[in-house]
Design a protein around this motif. Structure first.
Motif, PDB file in Angstrom:
ATOM      1  N   LEU B 113      40.558   6.130 -20.596  1.00  0.00           N
ATOM      2  CA  LEU B 113      40.438   4.793 -20.012  1.00  0.00           C
ATOM      3  C   LEU B 113      39.675   3.979 -20.852  1.00  0.00           C
ATOM      4  O   LEU B 113      38.632   4.341 -21.163  1.00  0.00           O
ATOM      5  CB  LEU B 113      40.237   4.737 -18.578  1.00  0.00           C
ATOM      6  CG  LEU B 113      41.193   4.590 -17.371  1.00  0.00           C
ATOM      7  CD1 LEU B 113      40.409   4.373 -16.059  1.00  0.00           C
ATOM      8  CD2 LEU B 113      42.143   3.626 -17.524  1.00  0.00           C
ATOM      9  N   ILE B 114      40.240   2.524 -21.023  1.00  0.00           N
ATOM     10  CA  ILE B 114      39.611   1.802 -21.985  1.00  0.00           C
ATOM     11  C   ILE B 114      39.406   0.557 -20.903  1.00  0.00           C
ATOM     12  O   ILE B 114      40.472   0.031 -20.156  1.00  0.00           O
ATOM     13  CB  ILE B 114      39.919   1.435 -23.142  1.00  0.00           C
ATOM     14  CG1 ILE B 114      39.999   2.433 -24.082  1.00  0.00           C
ATOM     15  CG2 ILE B 114      38.950  -0.057 -23.529  1.00  0.00           C
ATOM     16  CD1 ILE B 114      40.621   2.110 -25.505  1.00  0.00           C
ATOM     17  N   MET B 115      38.243   0.046 -20.505  1.00  0.00           N
ATOM     18  CA  MET B 115      38.138  -0.997 -19.505  1.00  0.00           C
ATOM     19  C   MET B 115      37.243  -2.053 -19.968  1.00  0.00           C
ATOM     20  O   MET B 115      36.455  -1.955 -20.680  1.00  0.00           O
ATOM     21  CB  MET B 115      37.718  -0.659 -18.323  1.00  0.00           C
ATOM     22  CG  MET B 115      38.543   0.581 -17.523  1.00  0.00           C
ATOM     23  SD  MET B 115      37.503   1.273 -16.297  1.00  0.00           S
ATOM     24  CE  MET B 115      37.566   0.265 -14.809  1.00  0.00           C
ATOM     25  N   THR B 116      37.816  -3.452 -19.590  1.00  0.00           N
ATOM     26  CA  THR B 116      36.987  -4.443 -20.140  1.00  0.00           C
ATOM     27  C   THR B 116      37.181  -5.618 -19.152  1.00  0.00           C
ATOM     28  O   THR B 116      38.243  -5.604 -18.298  1.00  0.00           O
ATOM     29  CB  THR B 116      37.340  -5.049 -21.669  1.00  0.00           C
ATOM     30  OG1 THR B 116      36.382  -6.064 -22.079  1.00  0.00           O
ATOM     31  CG2 THR B 116      38.545  -5.554 -21.647  1.00  0.00           C
ATOM     32  N   GLY B 117      36.600  -6.749 -19.311  1.00  0.00           N
ATOM     33  CA  GLY B 117      36.842  -8.052 -18.332  1.00  0.00           C
ATOM     34  C   GLY B 117      38.007  -8.576 -18.586  1.00  0.00           C
ATOM     35  O   GLY B 117      38.408  -8.533 -19.870  1.00  0.00           O
ATOM     36  N   LEU B 118      38.477  -9.463 -17.884  1.00  0.00           N
ATOM     37  CA  LEU B 118      39.828 -10.173 -18.175  1.00  0.00           C
ATOM     38  C   LEU B 118      39.551 -11.384 -19.293  1.00  0.00           C
ATOM     39  O   LEU B 118      40.614 -11.498 -20.064  1.00  0.00           O
ATOM     40  CB  LEU B 118      40.290 -10.589 -16.830  1.00  0.00           C
ATOM     41  CG  LEU B 118      39.982 -12.134 -16.283  1.00  0.00           C
ATOM     42  CD1 LEU B 118      40.748 -12.682 -15.380  1.00  0.00           C
ATOM     43  CD2 LEU B 118      38.506 -12.015 -15.695  1.00  0.00           C
ATOM     44  N   GLN B 119      38.481 -11.665 -19.596  1.00  0.00           N
ATOM     45  CA  GLN B 119      38.413 -12.760 -20.421  1.00  0.00           C
ATOM     46  C   GLN B 119      36.834 -13.053 -20.358  1.00  0.00           C
ATOM     47  O   GLN B 119      36.057 -12.785 -19.656  1.00  0.00           O
ATOM     48  CB  GLN B 119      38.930 -14.011 -20.232  1.00  0.00           C
ATOM     49  CG  GLN B 119      38.699 -14.901 -19.026  1.00  0.00           C
ATOM     50  CD  GLN B 119      39.511 -16.039 -18.871  1.00  0.00           C
ATOM     51  OE1 GLN B 119      40.530 -15.866 -18.516  1.00  0.00           O
ATOM     52  NE2 GLN B 119      39.016 -17.203 -18.810  1.00  0.00           N
ATOM     53  N   SER B 120      36.355 -13.668 -21.664  1.00  0.00           N
ATOM     54  CA  SER B 120      34.906 -13.944 -22.250  1.00  0.00           C
ATOM     55  C   SER B 120      34.543 -15.368 -21.522  1.00  0.00           C
ATOM     56  O   SER B 120      35.426 -16.174 -21.281  1.00  0.00           O
ATOM     57  CB  SER B 120      34.562 -13.727 -23.429  1.00  0.00           C
ATOM     58  OG  SER B 120      35.289 -14.767 -24.022  1.00  0.00           O
TER      59      SER B 120
END
Lengths: 325, 257
Positions: B113-120
């Motif tokens: 899984l790679i996870m990150t925020g929806l936008q900066s």
């Protein structure tokens, strides 16, 4: 030689929405400025859906068709639009910055080794070079952006950047079918749903007192509640307050919460990110209190106080009580 | 399950922004920074998935040396190790180039899984995750508000507009962009802070052809937004006086009292 403006017209379950027509208005504007034809693209299972937008003043409408486009998935939409863009070879691809578009548009652009000039609020096509303006730093600053010029250039516009009723009507555009191949779709969507009916309907409130990050702690909410009581209004909040669990989610104003237009909206310690502004900008009288004089909330406020909400709340509550007798 | 969390360091939300001399970006010199809000939630969700299903959480951040503070904080909260992609021109990297650099930096990891925020919260492109998924050949879901990894397939709840939601099922490996508020973020404990000192931070140089590629989009000018409304500012720096004036104006001018 790439030419023309391709506009993606979003439909959900056969219905077009306001932002779709805003995108049409944007594309018509860019087409007129550059002297280029506008082609509207609809993704569907058959050409009948596309007929609904044939009344707009566009060069033609292309109905991009595949059975896998019946239900939205980013895999199917990116595949289908990639093939449409390659077939139609436009200079610009214009889309509305909706939750659906932002889900697939970067994937589409990546197929062309590009990204999207996203969430633009304005464009200026004078003098040949097109300059797009975007909001950055949560709305605190604007940035002018130019593309490398190498087509296709992918653009999305923020909701409200253009007016849907400015989309010009025409004599009736021809609809062409473009059947496309769509590869494997790796996600299976279930039907969309709403959470249990919201207990609080703020859309009917005459007065709303909204709190943001500046309230600092749940224990301070009573001060805002006292002001709301004095004004006979309802308490609401920006997203971070509900994320923190300080107020229930049915008090949230903004793109993921409720949209309101009360007679009086008092924003306390809310900086005014676009996601909040879209939910309240049509309010009658807007009051903003914030320590940061550059907070974007002041851009839409009728009355502003630059200062500490903890100084303002008790004094305003007392003064309102006095005036109301 | 191996989870990579991409975290960006951005200007502090309460920072007063000043525009640089060239009007091309903000003055970074004396700015305070913090982790991008939705990336913090992505880390929290990754840690919770690890607690439930086991595995490893690897945090990856791109930027100059100062992003080490974001990395160290993530390690203190419970991430197992980190990858720091050294970059001094993060602000001028357009999303496609940034995604290429990140893809090169993490592809060997073969994460589930790679996870990150929806936008900066600074540039707000809202694209890096989605482009990265395409470059790595992974399915993606954006604006995710709940993750169920208990079954063979991943189930994620996506937030749509105006209070609507939708569940998607997909195979792992996949990339998710996380919405703020998915769960309550934990604080780093003293024990966590001490343990973090022993955790590995691997520094990698960005692949040069991507980092130096001509960007598809370029910022030519940064400025304060033009005001659309004439705001009456009250109190002139005295908030209490402003509050008293405001009450009077709300009655006499706006007629809402």
């Amino acid at each position: 030689m790439p030419n023309g403006i391709l506009v993606f017209v979003e439909q959900r379950e056969g219905a077009f929405n306001k932002t779709s027509f805003e995108a049409v208005a944007a594309a018509q504007g860019l087409g007129a400025a550059l002297g280029q034809p506008v082609v509207a693209v609809v993704l569907s299972t058959d050409a009948a859906q596309a007929q609904e937008i044939a009344g707009f003043d566009v060069d033609k409408i292309v109905s991009v068709e595949n059975p896998k486009l019946n239900v939205y998935t980013p895999d199917a939409y990116a595949d289908a639009l990639e093939r449409a863009v390659r077939a139609l070879d436009p200079q610009y691809v214009i889309m509305a910055h909706t939750y659906l578009v932002r889900d697939f548009a970067p994937k589409l652009a990546a197929r062309f080794q590009k990204d999207v000039i996203s969430d633009c609020v304005r464009m200026n096509a004078e003098g040949g070079q097109v300059v797009f303006a975007r909001r950055i730093f949560l709305g605190k600053l604007d940035a002018d952006v130019v593309s490398s010029g190498e087509p296709p250039v992918f653009i999305t516009f923020q909701s409200g950047a253009f007016r849907a009723d400015q989309a010009k009507k025409g004599a009736g555009a021809q609809v062409e079918s473009l059947p496309v191949e769509v590869g494997d779709v790796r996600m299976q969507p279930e039907p969309p749903f709403q959470e249990v009916k919201q207990a609080v309907d703020l859309s009917k409130a005459d007065v709303i007192i909204a709190i943001g990050r500046g309230i600092k702690g749940q224990e301070h909410i009573a001060l805002a509640q006292a002001l709301a009581d004095a004004l006979g209004g309802d308490l609401a909040a920006s997203r971070p307050i509900c994320d923190a669990g300080w107020l229930p989610i049915d008090r949230q104003i903004g793109s993921s919460g409720q949209t309101v237009a009360p007679k009086l909206y008092v924003a306390l310690g809310i900086s005014g990110a676009i996601q909040h502004l879209v939910g309240m900008k049509n309010s009658g009288t807007i009051v903003a209190v914030n320590k940061d004089p550059e907070a974007p909330i002041f851009d839409i406020a009728d009355y502003g106080i630059v200062g500490d909400i903890f100084e303002v709340m008790p004094v305003l509550t007392e003064e309102v009580k006095k005036l109301k007798g | 399950m191996k989870i990579i969390v991409l975290m960006k360091q951005v200007a502090n939300k309460d920072a007063i922004l000043r525009i640089n001399k060239e009007s091309t970006w903000i003055e970074e010199g004396d700015l305070s920074h913090e982790v991008n809000e939705s990336d913090g939630y992505a880390l929290e969700e990754a840690l919770r998935l690890k607690e439930k299903h086991g595995g490893e959480v690897v945090v990856c951040s791109m930027g100059p040396q100062r992003v080490k503070s974001v990395i160290k904080d993530a390690l203190a909260r419970g991430a197992d190790r980190a990858i720091h992609v050294i970059s001094d021109n993060l602000n001028t990297l357009a999303p496609f180039e940034a995604s290429r650099v990140l893809a090169e930096a993490i592809k060997e990891e073969q994460a589930d899984l790679i996870m990150t925020g929806l936008q900066s919260d600074d540039n707000g492109y809202a694209q890096t995750g989605v482009i990265l998924a395409d470059l790595l050949g992974l399915p993606h879901a954006t604006i995710v508000i709940e993750v169920d990894a208990s079954g063979e397939q991943l189930r994620v709840k996506r937030e749509l507009e105006s209070g609507w939601y939708q569940w998607y099922a997909m195979q792992k490996p996949a990339l998710l962009t996380i919405q703020s508020g998915i769960s309550q973020i934990r604080y780093a404990t003293l024990k966590g802070i001490m343990a973090a000192k022993k955790k590995e931070i691997k520094e990698v140089a960005p692949v040069t052809d991507a980092a130096n590629a001509p960007a598809h989009q370029r910022v030519t000018k940064v400025y304060f937004p033009l005001k659309t409304k004439q705001t009456q500012f009250l109190g002139d720096g005295d908030a209490k006086a402003g509050a008293a004036q405001l009450a009077e104006k709300l009655r006499s001018e706006a007629r809402v009292i």
